[in-house]
Design a protein around this motif. Structure first.
Motif, short mmCIF file in Angstrom:
data_model
loop_
_atom_site.label_atom_id
_atom_site.label_comp_id
_atom_site.label_asym_id
_atom_site.label_seq_id
_atom_site.Cartn_x
_atom_site.Cartn_y
_atom_site.Cartn_z
N GLU A 12 0.81 -1.23 0.21
CA GLU A 12 -0.15 0.10 0.02
C GLU A 12 0.90 1.33 -0.09
O GLU A 12 0.42 2.16 -0.86
CB GLU A 12 -0.89 -0.01 1.23
CG GLU A 12 -1.88 -1.17 1.18
CD GLU A 12 -1.45 -2.50 1.82
OE1 GLU A 12 -2.16 -3.34 1.58
OE2 GLU A 12 -0.15 -2.41 2.11
N ALA A 13 1.85 1.27 0.74
CA ALA A 13 2.83 2.50 0.90
C ALA A 13 3.55 2.59 -0.52
O ALA A 13 3.80 3.92 -0.96
CB ALA A 13 3.84 2.31 1.84
N ARG A 17 3.20 5.94 -2.89
CA ARG A 17 4.56 6.56 -3.37
C ARG A 17 4.51 6.53 -4.88
O ARG A 17 4.92 7.63 -5.55
CB ARG A 17 5.94 6.25 -2.76
CG ARG A 17 5.87 6.42 -1.14
CD ARG A 17 7.24 5.93 -0.63
NE ARG A 17 7.61 4.71 -0.75
CZ ARG A 17 7.45 4.10 0.24
NH1 ARG A 17 6.85 4.25 1.37
NH2 ARG A 17 7.55 2.66 0.04
N ARG A 18 4.11 5.53 -5.52
CA ARG A 18 4.13 5.49 -6.97
C ARG A 18 3.08 6.42 -7.62
O ARG A 18 3.38 7.29 -8.72
CB ARG A 18 4.05 3.97 -7.52
CG ARG A 18 4.13 3.91 -9.11
CD ARG A 18 4.29 2.45 -9.45
NE ARG A 18 5.03 1.66 -8.89
CZ ARG A 18 6.41 1.44 -8.83
NH1 ARG A 18 6.92 2.28 -9.65
NH2 ARG A 18 7.00 0.57 -8.36
N GLU A 44 12.69 5.57 -8.20
CA GLU A 44 12.32 4.19 -8.29
C GLU A 44 12.68 3.84 -6.97
O GLU A 44 12.07 2.86 -6.09
CB GLU A 44 12.56 3.52 -9.41
CG GLU A 44 12.09 2.14 -9.50
CD GLU A 44 10.61 1.98 -9.19
OE1 GLU A 44 10.06 1.01 -9.06
OE2 GLU A 44 9.89 2.74 -9.77
N ARG A 45 14.01 4.06 -6.51
CA ARG A 45 14.55 3.63 -5.13
C ARG A 45 13.66 4.18 -4.16
O ARG A 45 13.17 3.58 -3.14
CB ARG A 45 15.94 3.89 -4.87
CG ARG A 45 16.90 3.22 -5.78
CD ARG A 45 18.23 3.88 -5.85
NE ARG A 45 18.58 3.45 -4.31
CZ ARG A 45 19.61 4.32 -3.84
NH1 ARG A 45 20.21 5.28 -4.10
NH2 ARG A 45 19.89 3.94 -2.46
N GLY A 49 10.85 2.15 -1.29
CA GLY A 49 11.30 2.26 0.05
C GLY A 49 12.61 1.93 0.26
O GLY A 49 12.90 1.89 1.40
N GLU A 50 13.49 1.98 -0.54
CA GLU A 50 15.06 1.70 -0.41
C GLU A 50 15.57 2.93 0.37
O GLU A 50 16.61 2.87 1.06
CB GLU A 50 15.57 1.49 -1.59
CG GLU A 50 15.20 0.17 -2.41
CD GLU A 50 15.68 -0.27 -3.60
OE1 GLU A 50 16.50 0.63 -4.09
OE2 GLU A 50 15.54 -1.26 -4.19
N ILE A 51 15.17 4.20 0.05
CA ILE A 51 15.79 5.11 0.39
C ILE A 51 14.54 6.54 0.94
O ILE A 51 13.30 6.23 0.26
CB ILE A 51 16.42 6.25 -0.46
CG1 ILE A 51 15.74 6.57 -1.77
CG2 ILE A 51 17.88 5.64 -0.82
CD1 ILE A 51 16.41 7.21 -2.78
N SER A 52 14.93 7.13 1.83
CA SER A 52 13.83 8.13 2.38
C SER A 52 13.43 9.32 1.61
O SER A 52 14.36 9.50 0.62
CB SER A 52 14.18 8.81 3.78
OG SER A 52 14.98 9.51 3.76
#
Length: 69
Positions: A12-13, A17-18, A44-45, A49-52
């Motif tokens: 969902e998150a 974001r997408r 895309e990162r 959720g790979e980066i804030s």
């Protein structure tokens, strides 16, 4: 550049974001955006959720000089 921030990586998150990034991209395209591989890669990162968001900003925005330095 790891962060202490816990990033929500739920489906969902990621979808939220997408959606936000797609809306921003559409707005930028209307304003004349030209495809940028680095921007898309780091976006895309962030979406995954790979980066804030703060890390995304640090990667993409040039540092502004501090007055008096």
């Amino acid at each position: 550049m790891p962060s202490d921030e816990v990033i929500d990586r739920s489906p969902e998150a990621i979808a939220r974001r997408r959606s936000s990034m797609n809306q921003a991209r559409a707005s930028n395209i209307r304003a004349g955006y030209v495809h940028d591989e680095e921007l898309e890669y780091h976006t895309e990162r962030y979406v995954l959720g790979e980066i804030s968001r703060d890390e995304l900003r640090q990667l993409l925005l040039p540092p502004y000089p501090v007055k008096g330095e």
